[in-house]
Enzyme design. Structure first.
Site, PDB file in Angstrom:
ATOM      1  N   LYS A  14       0.837  -1.209   0.000  1.00  0.00           N
ATOM      2  CA  LYS A  14       0.000   0.000   0.000  1.00  0.00           C
ATOM      3  C   LYS A  14       0.871   1.257   0.000  1.00  0.00           C
ATOM      4  O   LYS A  14       0.644   2.187  -0.761  1.00  0.00           O
ATOM      5  CB  LYS A  14      -0.952   0.013   1.211  1.00  0.00           C
ATOM      6  CG  LYS A  14      -1.921  -1.165   1.245  1.00  0.00           C
ATOM      7  CD  LYS A  14      -2.886  -1.089   2.416  1.00  0.00           C
ATOM      8  CE  LYS A  14      -2.227  -1.217   3.782  1.00  0.00           C
ATOM      9  NZ  LYS A  14      -1.604  -2.534   4.026  1.00  0.00           N
ATOM     10  N   ARG A  74      10.313  -1.114  11.823  1.00  0.00           N
ATOM     11  CA  ARG A  74       9.103  -0.998  12.637  1.00  0.00           C
ATOM     12  C   ARG A  74       9.058  -2.091  13.692  1.00  0.00           C
ATOM     13  O   ARG A  74       9.360  -3.245  13.395  1.00  0.00           O
ATOM     14  CB  ARG A  74       7.861  -1.082  11.729  1.00  0.00           C
ATOM     15  CG  ARG A  74       7.587   0.222  11.023  1.00  0.00           C
ATOM     16  CD  ARG A  74       6.537   0.141   9.965  1.00  0.00           C
ATOM     17  NE  ARG A  74       5.328  -0.617  10.318  1.00  0.00           N
ATOM     18  CZ  ARG A  74       4.264  -0.677   9.540  1.00  0.00           C
ATOM     19  NH1 ARG A  74       4.238  -0.015   8.393  1.00  0.00           N
ATOM     20  NH2 ARG A  74       3.218  -1.379   9.896  1.00  0.00           N
ATOM     21  N   ARG A 112     -10.472   0.111   8.264  1.00  0.00           N
ATOM     22  CA  ARG A 112      -9.939  -1.231   8.438  1.00  0.00           C
ATOM     23  C   ARG A 112     -10.950  -2.159   9.097  1.00  0.00           C
ATOM     24  O   ARG A 112     -10.658  -3.323   9.324  1.00  0.00           O
ATOM     25  CB  ARG A 112      -8.725  -1.120   9.346  1.00  0.00           C
ATOM     26  CG  ARG A 112      -7.507  -1.831   8.851  1.00  0.00           C
ATOM     27  CD  ARG A 112      -6.459  -1.503   9.869  1.00  0.00           C
ATOM     28  NE  ARG A 112      -5.218  -2.109   9.612  1.00  0.00           N
ATOM     29  CZ  ARG A 112      -4.193  -1.503   9.020  1.00  0.00           C
ATOM     30  NH1 ARG A 112      -4.314  -0.281   8.547  1.00  0.00           N
ATOM     31  NH2 ARG A 112      -3.062  -2.127   8.901  1.00  0.00           N
ATOM     32  N   ARG A 158      12.054  -4.874   5.753  1.00  0.00           N
ATOM     33  CA  ARG A 158      11.588  -3.493   5.511  1.00  0.00           C
ATOM     34  C   ARG A 158      12.294  -2.499   6.429  1.00  0.00           C
ATOM     35  O   ARG A 158      12.482  -2.725   7.615  1.00  0.00           O
ATOM     36  CB  ARG A 158      10.085  -3.403   5.744  1.00  0.00           C
ATOM     37  CG  ARG A 158       9.594  -1.957   5.732  1.00  0.00           C
ATOM     38  CD  ARG A 158       8.131  -1.847   5.571  1.00  0.00           C
ATOM     39  NE  ARG A 158       7.381  -2.432   6.652  1.00  0.00           N
ATOM     40  CZ  ARG A 158       6.054  -2.497   6.669  1.00  0.00           C
ATOM     41  NH1 ARG A 158       5.357  -2.032   5.651  1.00  0.00           N
ATOM     42  NH2 ARG A 158       5.432  -3.033   7.686  1.00  0.00           N
ATOM     43  N   ARG A 194      -0.988  -9.644  12.840  1.00  0.00           N
ATOM     44  CA  ARG A 194      -1.565  -8.624  11.941  1.00  0.00           C
ATOM     45  C   ARG A 194      -2.316  -9.293  10.788  1.00  0.00           C
ATOM     46  O   ARG A 194      -3.385  -8.838  10.391  1.00  0.00           O
ATOM     47  CB  ARG A 194      -0.462  -7.703  11.411  1.00  0.00           C
ATOM     48  CG  ARG A 194       0.018  -6.709  12.469  1.00  0.00           C
ATOM     49  CD  ARG A 194       1.374  -6.121  12.120  1.00  0.00           C
ATOM     50  NE  ARG A 194       1.383  -5.383  10.887  1.00  0.00           N
ATOM     51  CZ  ARG A 194       2.500  -5.086  10.207  1.00  0.00           C
ATOM     52  NH1 ARG A 194       3.676  -5.473  10.662  1.00  0.00           N
ATOM     53  NH2 ARG A 194       2.430  -4.398   9.095  1.00  0.00           N
TER      54      ARG A 194
HETATM   55  P1  G5P Z   1      -0.096   0.178   8.830  1.00  0.00           P
HETATM   56  O1  G5P Z   1       1.101   1.027   8.935  1.00  0.00           O
HETATM   57  O2  G5P Z   1      -1.234   0.614   8.001  1.00  0.00           O
HETATM   58  P2  G5P Z   1      -0.204  -2.389   7.500  1.00  0.00           P
HETATM   59  O3  G5P Z   1       0.046  -3.587   8.345  1.00  0.00           O
HETATM   60  O4  G5P Z   1      -1.558  -2.239   6.952  1.00  0.00           O
HETATM   61  O5  G5P Z   1       0.414  -1.257   8.402  1.00  0.00           O
HETATM   62  P3  G5P Z   1       2.077  -2.047   6.046  1.00  0.00           P
HETATM   63  O6  G5P Z   1       2.838  -3.021   6.919  1.00  0.00           O
HETATM   64  O7  G5P Z   1       2.381  -0.601   6.174  1.00  0.00           O
HETATM   65  O8  G5P Z   1       0.584  -2.321   6.201  1.00  0.00           O
HETATM   66  P4  G5P Z   1       2.043  -1.842   3.171  1.00  0.00           P
HETATM   67  O9  G5P Z   1       2.016  -0.365   3.292  1.00  0.00           O
HETATM   68  O10 G5P Z   1       0.876  -2.531   2.531  1.00  0.00           O
HETATM   69  O11 G5P Z   1       2.342  -2.553   4.548  1.00  0.00           O
HETATM   70  O12 G5P Z   1       3.330  -2.331   2.373  1.00  0.00           O
HETATM   71  P5  G5P Z   1       4.708  -1.555   1.995  1.00  0.00           P
HETATM   72  O13 G5P Z   1       5.298  -0.933   3.214  1.00  0.00           O
HETATM   73  O14 G5P Z   1       4.499  -0.717   0.777  1.00  0.00           O
HETATM   74  O15 G5P Z   1       5.578  -2.828   1.541  1.00  0.00           O
HETATM   75  C1  G5P Z   1       6.012  -3.764   2.496  1.00  0.00           C
HETATM   76  C2  G5P Z   1       7.488  -4.135   2.222  1.00  0.00           C
HETATM   77  O16 G5P Z   1       7.554  -4.838   0.970  1.00  0.00           O
HETATM   78  C3  G5P Z   1       8.413  -2.900   2.058  1.00  0.00           C
HETATM   79  O17 G5P Z   1       9.702  -3.214   2.581  1.00  0.00           O
HETATM   80  C4  G5P Z   1       8.501  -2.700   0.518  1.00  0.00           C
HETATM   81  O18 G5P Z   1       9.718  -2.064   0.114  1.00  0.00           O
HETATM   82  C5  G5P Z   1       8.428  -4.158   0.061  1.00  0.00           C
HETATM   83  N1  G5P Z   1       7.850  -4.373  -1.268  1.00  0.00           N
HETATM   84  C6  G5P Z   1       6.840  -3.696  -1.878  1.00  0.00           C
HETATM   85  N2  G5P Z   1       6.587  -4.222  -3.087  1.00  0.00           N
HETATM   86  C7  G5P Z   1       7.457  -5.271  -3.246  1.00  0.00           C
HETATM   87  C8  G5P Z   1       7.685  -6.226  -4.295  1.00  0.00           C
HETATM   88  O19 G5P Z   1       7.047  -6.227  -5.347  1.00  0.00           O
HETATM   89  N3  G5P Z   1       8.654  -7.162  -4.051  1.00  0.00           N
HETATM   90  C9  G5P Z   1       9.398  -7.191  -2.894  1.00  0.00           C
HETATM   91  N4  G5P Z   1      10.334  -8.146  -2.740  1.00  0.00           N
HETATM   92  N5  G5P Z   1       9.217  -6.306  -1.903  1.00  0.00           N
HETATM   93  C10 G5P Z   1       8.259  -5.359  -2.076  1.00  0.00           C
HETATM   94  O20 G5P Z   1      -0.680  -0.109  10.286  1.00  0.00           O
HETATM   95  C11 G5P Z   1       0.168  -0.484  11.345  1.00  0.00           C
HETATM   96  C12 G5P Z   1      -0.650  -0.712  12.592  1.00  0.00           C
HETATM   97  O21 G5P Z   1      -1.316   0.506  12.951  1.00  0.00           O
HETATM   98  C13 G5P Z   1      -2.623   0.240  13.464  1.00  0.00           C
HETATM   99  C14 G5P Z   1      -2.740  -1.276  13.557  1.00  0.00           C
HETATM  100  O22 G5P Z   1      -2.271  -1.664  14.819  1.00  0.00           O
HETATM  101  C15 G5P Z   1      -1.769  -1.741  12.452  1.00  0.00           C
HETATM  102  O23 G5P Z   1      -1.297  -3.066  12.679  1.00  0.00           O
HETATM  103  N6  G5P Z   1      -3.629   0.795  12.545  1.00  0.00           N
HETATM  104  C16 G5P Z   1      -4.951   0.752  12.745  1.00  0.00           C
HETATM  105  N7  G5P Z   1      -5.701   0.209  13.735  1.00  0.00           N
HETATM  106  C17 G5P Z   1      -7.040   0.314  13.608  1.00  0.00           C
HETATM  107  N8  G5P Z   1      -7.638   0.915  12.562  1.00  0.00           N
HETATM  108  C18 G5P Z   1      -6.928   1.479  11.553  1.00  0.00           C
HETATM  109  N9  G5P Z   1      -7.553   2.066  10.510  1.00  0.00           N
HETATM  110  C19 G5P Z   1      -5.519   1.406  11.625  1.00  0.00           C
HETATM  111  N10 G5P Z   1      -4.520   1.832  10.791  1.00  0.00           N
HETATM  112  C20 G5P Z   1      -3.384   1.456  11.370  1.00  0.00           C
HETATM  113 MG    MG Z   2       2.084   0.992   4.927  1.00  0.00          MG
END
Ligand code: G5P
Ligand code: MG
Length: 225
Positions: A18, A159, A92, A126, A170
């Site tokens: 995302k 993180r 979410r 990451r 998660r």
């Molecule tokens: P977050 O911060 O919203 P998540 O768990 O939804 O966290 P996250 O972990 O931020 O999502 P993302 O944004 O979907 O993941 O993914 P990203 O960071 O872009 O990519 C992940 C990794 O993969 C990176 O290292 C990137 O470089 C790599 N990557 C990307 N594409 C590729 C690819 O094609 N190949 C490879 N090899 N690598 C790749 O929420 C965190 C916490 O906050 C709370 C909750 O506790 C949550 O757990 N929270 C909420 N709680 C309640 N309600 C809400 N609305 C909440 N929002 C947040």
């Molecule tokens: Mg994210």
């Protein structure tokens, strides 16, 4: 053809890309990116009361309570009046989506449908820049200088919630609490899903889709975004 501002949501499991895809959308379309996770991490960094409370949930891979999140996000959205925006990580849960739709009409919900097995490998590698939310991966898109943000040169961090056991929690919470949202937005006729395992293959499809909804920014404009 493009008469109004676009209100979009990007959703998908933890680690589905995302943040990565949002960065490209911001660059190509000039939308404002609002990431609920980044907002929470800024609150934690600043040791605000809300941040300290949220940290207890985040560190366990649990969701922060709906009422805290709804207030936080609606306050931020109120500030963005003349820009198209992209919400990442919110809503979410179904109650969050209902609270949002009570206040605002959403135009489109883009779902990143990436398999869990692909995701688990990504998160342990990451690194993030906490100030901007820029995201790196040691295997896939490493920073130019190890441990430093490409744009500011500031220190990158890992993180706390990327530990393997927290990632498992998660993903479980995603399955139980967030996945039902797909049905919610599908029933509303807003959902578009993009399936794949690589952001470089998913993003061009997202870009083609968004280009039917909002004009891309020119090179001159993108430098000022
Ligand atoms: P977050 O911060 O919203 P998540 O768990 O939804 O966290 P996250 O972990 O931020 O999502 P993302 O944004 O979907 O993941 O993914 P990203 O960071 O872009 O990519 C992940 C990794 O993969 C990176 O290292 C990137 O470089 C790599 N990557 C990307 N594409 C590729 C690819 O094609 N190949 C490879 N090899 N690598 C790749 O929420 C965190 C916490 O906050 C709370 C909750 O506790 C949550 O757990 N929270 C909420 N709680 C309640 N309600 C809400 N609305 C909440 N929002 C947040
Ligand atoms: Mg994210």
């Amino acid at each position: 053809m493009f008469s109004k501002l676009l209100r979009a949501i990007i959703m998908g499991p933890p680690g589905s890309g995302k943040g990565t895809i949002s960065g490209r959308i911001v660059h190509d379309f000039g939308m404002k990116h609002l990431s609920s996770g980044d907002l929470l991490r800024i609150q934690i960094m600043n040791s605000t009361a809300a941040g300290l409370e949220a940290k207890k949930f985040i560190d366990q891979g649990a969701l922060v309570p709906d009422e805290v999140m709804v207030q936080l996000i609606l306050n931020e959205l109120r500030e963005i009046t003349n820009h198209s925006w992209l919400l990442d990580g919110f809503p979410r849960t179904v109650p969050q989506a209902e609270a949002l739709s009570d206040k605002l009409d959403i135009d489109v919900v883009m779902n990143l449908d990436v398999p869990f097995e692909t995701i688990k490998q990504r998160l342990t590698a990451r690194w993030v820049h906490p100030g901007s939310g820029r995201v790196y991966n040691l295997d896939w898109n490493p920073p130019q200088i190890p441990g430093k943000d490409d744009v500011t040169g500031e220190q990158l961090i890992q993180r706390d919630d990327d530990k393997p056991e927290t990632v498992t929690a998660r993903l479980r919470n995603y399955e139980n609490q967030t996945k039902p949202l797909l049905e919610f937005y599908s029933a509303a006729g807003k959902l578009v899903s993009f399936h794949g395992t690589e952001s470089n293959i998913i993003y061009p499809k997202v870009k083609d889709f968004l280009a039917t909804k909002i004009p891309p920014v020119t090179d001159d404009q993108s430098q000022s975004v």
